[in-house]
Design a protein around this motif. Structure first.
Motif, PDB file in Angstrom:
ATOM      1  N   GLY A 107       0.843  -1.190   0.000  1.00  0.00           N
ATOM      2  CA  GLY A 107       0.000   0.000   0.000  1.00  0.00           C
ATOM      3  C   GLY A 107       0.880   1.242   0.000  1.00  0.00           C
ATOM      4  N   PHE A 108       0.361   2.308  -0.447  1.00  0.00           N
ATOM      5  CA  PHE A 108       1.159   3.546  -0.409  1.00  0.00           C
ATOM      6  C   PHE A 108       0.251   4.764  -0.289  1.00  0.00           C
ATOM      7  N   MET A 109       0.855   5.829   0.141  1.00  0.00           N
ATOM      8  CA  MET A 109       0.144   7.106   0.253  1.00  0.00           C
ATOM      9  C   MET A 109       1.026   8.197  -0.337  1.00  0.00           C
ATOM     10  N   ASN A 110       0.440   9.057  -1.151  1.00  0.00           N
ATOM     11  CA  ASN A 110       1.173  10.182  -1.743  1.00  0.00           C
ATOM     12  C   ASN A 110       0.693  11.490  -1.130  1.00  0.00           C
ATOM     13  N   SER A 163      -0.071  -1.276  -4.796  1.00  0.00           N
ATOM     14  CA  SER A 163       0.763  -1.666  -5.930  1.00  0.00           C
ATOM     15  C   SER A 163       1.039  -3.163  -5.846  1.00  0.00           C
ATOM     16  N   TYR A 164       1.261  -3.719  -7.013  1.00  0.00           N
ATOM     17  CA  TYR A 164       1.582  -5.140  -7.062  1.00  0.00           C
ATOM     18  C   TYR A 164       2.756  -5.320  -7.996  1.00  0.00           C
ATOM     19  N   GLU A 165       3.740  -6.056  -7.503  1.00  0.00           N
ATOM     20  CA  GLU A 165       4.969  -6.210  -8.285  1.00  0.00           C
ATOM     21  C   GLU A 165       4.877  -7.395  -9.229  1.00  0.00           C
ATOM     22  N   LEU A 166       5.081  -7.113 -10.510  1.00  0.00           N
ATOM     23  CA  LEU A 166       5.168  -8.146 -11.533  1.00  0.00           C
ATOM     24  C   LEU A 166       6.643  -8.283 -11.915  1.00  0.00           C
ATOM     25  N   VAL A 171       2.516  -2.561 -10.978  1.00  0.00           N
ATOM     26  CA  VAL A 171       1.242  -1.960 -11.377  1.00  0.00           C
ATOM     27  C   VAL A 171       0.605  -1.308 -10.152  1.00  0.00           C
ATOM     28  N   THR A 172      -0.049  -0.197 -10.400  1.00  0.00           N
ATOM     29  CA  THR A 172      -0.618   0.559  -9.280  1.00  0.00           C
ATOM     30  C   THR A 172      -2.086   0.892  -9.552  1.00  0.00           C
ATOM     31  N   VAL A 204      -4.918   3.920 -12.934  1.00  0.00           N
ATOM     32  CA  VAL A 204      -4.060   2.738 -12.881  1.00  0.00           C
ATOM     33  C   VAL A 204      -2.739   3.110 -13.543  1.00  0.00           C
ATOM     34  N   GLY A 205      -1.665   2.433 -13.133  1.00  0.00           N
ATOM     35  CA  GLY A 205      -0.369   2.782 -13.699  1.00  0.00           C
ATOM     36  C   GLY A 205       0.556   1.590 -13.741  1.00  0.00           C
ATOM     37  N   ALA A 206       1.594   1.746 -14.493  1.00  0.00           N
ATOM     38  CA  ALA A 206       2.663   0.742 -14.560  1.00  0.00           C
ATOM     39  C   ALA A 206       3.987   1.471 -14.412  1.00  0.00           C
ATOM     40  N   LEU A 207       4.789   1.009 -13.464  1.00  0.00           N
ATOM     41  CA  LEU A 207       6.066   1.671 -13.197  1.00  0.00           C
ATOM     42  C   LEU A 207       7.185   0.666 -13.482  1.00  0.00           C
ATOM     43  N   PHE A 208       8.144   1.105 -14.279  1.00  0.00           N
ATOM     44  CA  PHE A 208       9.246   0.208 -14.658  1.00  0.00           C
ATOM     45  C   PHE A 208      10.502   0.629 -13.890  1.00  0.00           C
ATOM     46  N   PRO A 209      10.905  -0.173 -12.908  1.00  0.00           N
ATOM     47  CA  PRO A 209      12.055   0.215 -12.075  1.00  0.00           C
ATOM     48  C   PRO A 209      13.374   0.017 -12.828  1.00  0.00           C
ATOM     49  N   PHE A 210      14.338   0.833 -12.456  1.00  0.00           N
ATOM     50  CA  PHE A 210      15.687   0.670 -13.002  1.00  0.00           C
ATOM     51  C   PHE A 210      16.684   1.324 -12.044  1.00  0.00           C
ATOM     52  N   GLY A 211      17.928   0.920 -12.152  1.00  0.00           N
ATOM     53  CA  GLY A 211      19.003   1.535 -11.374  1.00  0.00           C
ATOM     54  C   GLY A 211      19.026   1.029  -9.944  1.00  0.00           C
ATOM     55  N   ARG A 212      20.222   0.923  -9.389  1.00  0.00           N
ATOM     56  CA  ARG A 212      20.355   0.458  -7.999  1.00  0.00           C
ATOM     57  C   ARG A 212      21.096   1.494  -7.169  1.00  0.00           C
TER      58      ARG A 212
END
Lengths: 212, 410
Positions: A107-110, A163-166, A171-172, A204-212
């Motif tokens: 869950g998240f809050m903005n 959000s759910y991690e694929l 996806v949010t 709804v959204g899709a977030l593509f993570p990158f970078g460490r």
């Protein structure tokens, strides 16, 4: 708090979100009879960019488009008159994102603030012609008036979602509320009744993570 | 924490307070001069239509004049204060462009003013017109020169009908002016009450001479004379001009208020004339409308309609019109325009010092040039002054200019 999974652990993320917006105008009809302002729906599209500060805090900016429309309706004997003012905004919310929950489902809050720019305005509706019974329907661009219109907007934003991690993305689903604190009009007249937008967005959204 | 406080403030506060927008009469409760000013200022602030083209700085009016009106409440001699009140009102409204705009003071104040040779009605347009064109500028020319006009009309043709309502002074004249190969139907009427008066057989006979002549195949043109015509019922636009068209004709665009802001307007919408089915024709001959500074409101709308005729066969001849082209409706129709301060429950004796503010609810923009001519008037296509010497000799120079135009354009 659980340690985030791989995607959540990555520092950056960029994606896309889209959804439905419902805008309500804070305004007054004063002493006018048979006149009401009502909310109106539109769309919202955005490109979110997220930077993760730690496992529960991230910072998110989200350049996007949102429709902030409203309806004006006459009632009673004047119910032949109604129109929807469709206002389009480009806006950039900057938010702190607090997340919590499990490895995949979180869950998240903005919470944050936004700035926006009023791109264009259309008016669609109908009324009766003067002195006759002909119902005139219109759908036209409304030109901006440099004396009247304040095209810059700012305000606060509050959102909550899950959000759910694929494997490739997160996806949010989020509900968000934008509250403008800038009048849509410039200070061009005394005793001016201000107009403020209040916009709820379900996206709804899709977030593509990158970078460490 | 400071950042969170700012965000919290953006979400919960920071908005300007919504002002209370009261109905104008609300400000009038105490029957004071200050209250009278507030009635006018707030009423026009939200109901006046022409702020987009009006040169008046209404905010400056409030800042500069509100204290001066308030001072009047301290005056010992109330009659002197009423006269000064009238003077102040005349000054602050002097630049308003609305040609219909008028302030009606309450009966008691009007009596005081009458005893001092002043009117309880303040009309900036009347002031402008009479100062430029003379004190009798808005008196119809046929009232100024009744015998001469009767002679001039009679000289045009024996085929003439005339109807005069002695009680109201309403006059209508129809003449079939002989022309090469046919006739030129001519009509003069002193106000727009045509459809309403058509029930009267005598009046109908006059109108029918014009209407039937327009349909004649040998009609070589038509002349509509709206000189000195101050307007009236807009239904007459169809009743009169609907004879000349077979399809609806957009002759102007209208817009009204769309909010409480001075510059909140609806989109421009077509203002149309519809044909009078069965009594109309696709009129292709020249149509001339005669205008002067006494032509106002519906007379100006008819001028716009003539100039918008579909075959480009309309022309205005004469002099510039008055510049009061707005449409007046009850305030509720368009959420703007004229407003009253009369307390309809307690009666007119409980009204404010200002009891009625007469101002348009809808403004017009012409089709033929796309401009708003409120406060300026419609300049004629062909400027022809009324030649008084000719009139004294029984000839109307403006009608004769129209006939000459017909003869050279047929």
């Amino acid at each position: 708090m659980f340690l985030p999974s791989t995607a959540w652990a990555q520092k950056w993320g960029v994606g896309v979100s889209w959804g439905a917006a419902m805008n309500r105008l804070s305004y007054t009809t004063g002493y006018r009879a048979f006149s009401e302002y009502k909310p109106s729906a539109g769309v919202a599209l955005a490109i979110p960019v997220r930077y993760r500060v730690n496992d529960w805090l991230a910072v998110q900016a989200e350049a996007g488009y949102v429709a902030k429309s409203y309806r004006f309706v006459r009632t009673g004997d004047y119910d032949y008159t109604h129109w929807t003012t469709q206002n389009s905004y480009l806006q950039l919310p900057l938010m702190a994102q607090f997340s919590f929950g499990g490895e995949r489902l979180r869950g998240f809050m903005n919470v944050g603030a936004f700035g926006g720019y009023w791109l264009r305005s259309r008016c669609k509706g109908q009324t009766k012609e003067v002195g006759g019974d002909f119902i005139y329907q219109f759908n036209e661009k409304i030109p901006f008036d440099t004396t009247r219109d304040n095209r810059w907007e700012a305000g606060g934003v509050l959102g909550a979602g899950v959000s759910y991690e694929l494997p490739l993305c997160i996806v949010t689903l989020e509900g968000r509320y934008y509250r403008s604190v800038t009048d849509m009009q410039k200070k061009y007249m005394l005793n001016r009744a201000p107009r403020y937008n209040n916009t709820a967005v379900l996206q709804v959204g899709a977030l593509f993570p990158f970078g460490r | 924490m400071k950042k969170f406080a700012i965000i919290l403030m953006l979400l919960t506060g920071c908005r300007a307070e919504m002002p209370t927008l009261n109905a104008p009469q609300t400000y009038a409760a105490d029957y004071s001069f200050a209250g009278g000013f507030e009635v006018l200022w707030h009423g026009l602030n939200n109901n006046y239509l022409f702020w987009s083209i009006d040169p008046t700085d209404w905010d400056a009016v409030y800042r500069e004049w509100q204290p001066r009106f308030a001072e009047l409440d301290e005056w010992e001699d109330e009659d002197d204060a009423i006269e000064q009140f009238h003077g102040y009102l005349t000054e602050i409204t002097s630049t308003l462009v609305d040609g219909h705009f008028a302030l009606l003071l309450d009966d008691a104040s009007s009596q005081v003013l009458a005893s001092r040779g002043k009117s309880g009605v303040i009309s900036p347009a009347h002031q402008r017109i009479t100062s430029q064109w003379g004190a009798d500028a808005d008196t119809p020319f046929w009232r100024k020169y009744p015998q001469q006009m009767t002679a001039a009309w009679s000289a045009l043709s024996a085929d003439k009908r005339l109807s005069m309502d002695d009680d109201s002074g309403f006059l209508v004249v129809a003449i079939n002016i002989p022309a090469k190969g046919g006739v030129i139907p001519y009509i003069y009427f002193s106000g727009f009450e045509l459809a309403q008066r058509y029930e009267d057989p005598e009046f109908q006979e006059v109108m029918d001479l014009f209407f039937t002549s327009v349909l004649r195949p040998d009609a070589r043109g038509a002349i509509i004379d709206v000189r000195g015509n101050g307007g009236g019922d807009i239904q007459d636009l169809n009743f009169l001009m609907g004879r000349f068209i077979t399809q609806p004709l957009t002759f102007a665009y209208t817009r009204g208020k769309a909010g409480e802001g001075r510059l909140d307007y609806t989109p421009w919408m077509p203002f149309r004339i519809t044909p009078v089915e069965g009594e109309n024709t696709d009129f292709r001959q020249p149509v001339v409308i005669l205008t002067d500074i006494g032509s106002m409101s519906c007379a100006e709308m008819t001028t716009m309609a003539v100039r918008a005729l579909p075959h480009g066969n309309g022309r205005s001849i004469g002099q510039i019109t008055a510049g009061g082209q707005g449409v007046l409706t009850p305030n509720t129709f368009h959420n703007g325009g004229q407003f009253s301060t009369i307390d309809f429950i307690l009666g007119s004796e409980h009204s404010a010092l200002i009891k009625w503010v007469y101002t348009a609810s809808v403004m017009l923009r012409t089709v033929y040039d796309g401009q708003i001519w409120e406060g300026k008037g419609l300049a004629p296509d062909q400027q022809v002054p009324l030649d008084i010497d000719m009139l004294q000799a029984g000839h109307d120079s403006q009608i004769e200019a129209a006939i000459r135009y017909m003869s050279t354009n047929n």
